[in-house]
Design an enzyme around this catalytic site. Structure first.
Site, PDB file in Angstrom:
ATOM      1  N   ILE A   1      -2.939   9.425  -1.534  1.00 62.62           N
ATOM      2  CA  ILE A   1      -3.411   8.811  -0.285  1.00 62.62           C
ATOM      3  C   ILE A   1      -2.623   7.542   0.011  1.00 62.62           C
ATOM      4  O   ILE A   1      -2.156   7.329   1.141  1.00 62.62           O
ATOM      5  CB  ILE A   1      -4.927   8.537  -0.350  1.00 62.62           C
TER       6      ILE A   1
ATOM      7  N   VAL B   1       0.828   8.637   1.208  1.00 59.49           N
ATOM      8  CA  VAL B   1       0.863   9.161   2.574  1.00 59.49           C
ATOM      9  C   VAL B   1       0.641   8.035   3.585  1.00 59.49           C
ATOM     10  O   VAL B   1       1.288   7.985   4.643  1.00 59.49           O
ATOM     11  CB  VAL B   1      -0.187  10.278   2.747  1.00 59.49           C
ATOM     12  N   GLU B   2      -0.281   7.111   3.262  1.00 61.02           N
ATOM     13  CA  GLU B   2      -0.636   6.060   4.215  1.00 61.02           C
ATOM     14  C   GLU B   2       0.466   5.011   4.380  1.00 61.02           C
ATOM     15  O   GLU B   2       0.787   4.625   5.510  1.00 61.02           O
ATOM     16  CB  GLU B   2      -1.931   5.366   3.771  1.00 61.02           C
ATOM     17  N   THR B   3       1.027   4.534   3.268  1.00 62.77           N
ATOM     18  CA  THR B   3       1.938   3.385   3.361  1.00 62.77           C
ATOM     19  C   THR B   3       3.153   3.478   2.449  1.00 62.77           C
ATOM     20  O   THR B   3       3.816   2.472   2.209  1.00 62.77           O
ATOM     21  CB  THR B   3       1.199   2.079   2.996  1.00 62.77           C
TER      22      THR B   3
ATOM     23  N   TYR C   1      -3.568  16.797   7.198  1.00 62.67           N
ATOM     24  CA  TYR C   1      -3.485  15.547   6.435  1.00 62.67           C
ATOM     25  C   TYR C   1      -4.038  15.755   5.033  1.00 62.67           C
ATOM     26  O   TYR C   1      -3.405  15.397   4.034  1.00 62.67           O
ATOM     27  CB  TYR C   1      -4.267  14.443   7.153  1.00 62.67           C
TER      28      TYR C   1
END
Length: 294
Positions: free
Chosen positions: A86, A89-91, A277
């Site tokens: 996570i 994927v996010e940052t 996602y």
């Protein structure tokens, strides 16, 4: 300002100074008003996240923060590799976490974007509260154009609900402290119903007789695995026939692939309400886990 003074005991002078420093950013309005890009098919979407570099950096992040990840997994039941995926994927593991001043993003969207003013006004209030609660300077905090913050891209309301001080230093810092970020992402998933030790998803094979409507059930598992088996959609791994599931069909360049999503996949969609996602997070997590064990 009047509401925050009356309802939350803020100093009017401090708020006046704060809002005087906030700047309306046209680039934020442009970004949020931009027509949604054409939805990418699965085979293009997953290629954004399932790259060798994201996998390699995820393995390195896992190894660097193994202690915090092990503790988060032990305390919440959320697998370490899912937490890492996570954040990846996010940052990109905290490397690309947004360069806007959060105060600029939230004031711009609260006061100059009427379409979603109510939502962003609420997030602005939460941002002021979390800054006070955590003893942080609201003018120094950076995030995305929508005000999402830190390694895990929490909106202020999510920060106040789920961010935790995971290293015991008295502050839940998801911007600069990867230990706090790891604990906060794990806490978010646990609080949304993660079931420790249960599978997330299973690849499936589909008979020609499976009706298209079987894939229209949404993200929440509402039927049983046995219901889908009866329709001709068979999981490729052994699952509890009575487990709740949702059926998913993803477009490939030359056909489709089929999956049964379970409760834990649904929990990942609470982070971002998208089956693609959640699948990208899961598949990246599996690559990272395999790389760490290699």
């Amino acid at each position: 300002m009047e509401e925050m003074v009356a309802e939350e005991g803020f100093s009017r002078e401090e708020l006046q100074s704060l809002f005087a420093a906030a700047e309306k950013q046209q680039s934020i309005l442009d970004a949020i008003s931009r027509p949604a890009e054409k939805t990418k098919p699965w085979y293009e979407y997953r290629a954004i996240f399932l790259t060798e570099r994201r996998e390699r950096e995820g393995i390195a992040f896992f190894q660097e923060h193994r202690e915090a990840l092990s503790r988060a997994q032990a305390e919440t039941g959320v697998p370490a590799e899912v937490i890492v995926a996570i954040i990846g994927v996010e940052t990109y593991y905290g490397r690309i976490a947004g360069s806007y001043d959060v105060i600029d993003a939230l004031t711009t969207l609260a006061f100059d974007y009427p379409k979603r003013s109510t939502f962003f006004t609420s997030e602005l209030k939460n941002f002021l509260l979390l800054s006070r609660e955590q003893g942080m300077d609201p003018l120094s905090l950076k995030g995305s154009y929508a005000g999402a913050m830190g390694y895990g891209q929490f909106m202020p309301s999510s920060y106040r609900a789920y961010a935790i001080d995971f290293d015991g230093d008295g502050q839940a810092d998801i911007w600069n402290n990867p230990t706090d970020a790891i604990g906060s992402v794990a806490n978010y998933l646990a609080r949304h119903g993660w079931r420790a030790g249960e599978p997330v998803v299973s690849a499936a094979t589909a008979a020609d007789t499976v009706p298209k409507e079987a894939f229209d059930g949404g993200l929440k598992p509402r039927q049983t695995v046995q219901d889908f088996i009866a329709l001709g959609l068979s999981p490729q791994q052994q699952l509890d026939p009575e487990a709740s599931a949702t059926a998913m069909r993803f477009e490939l360049a030359d056909g489709y692939e089929y999956w049964l999503g379970l409760q834990n996949l649904y929990v990942i969609t609470r982070y971002n309400h998208s089956a693609m996602y959640a699948m990208s997070v899961f598949l990246l997590s599996q690559r990272i886990a395999a790389g760490v064990q290699a």
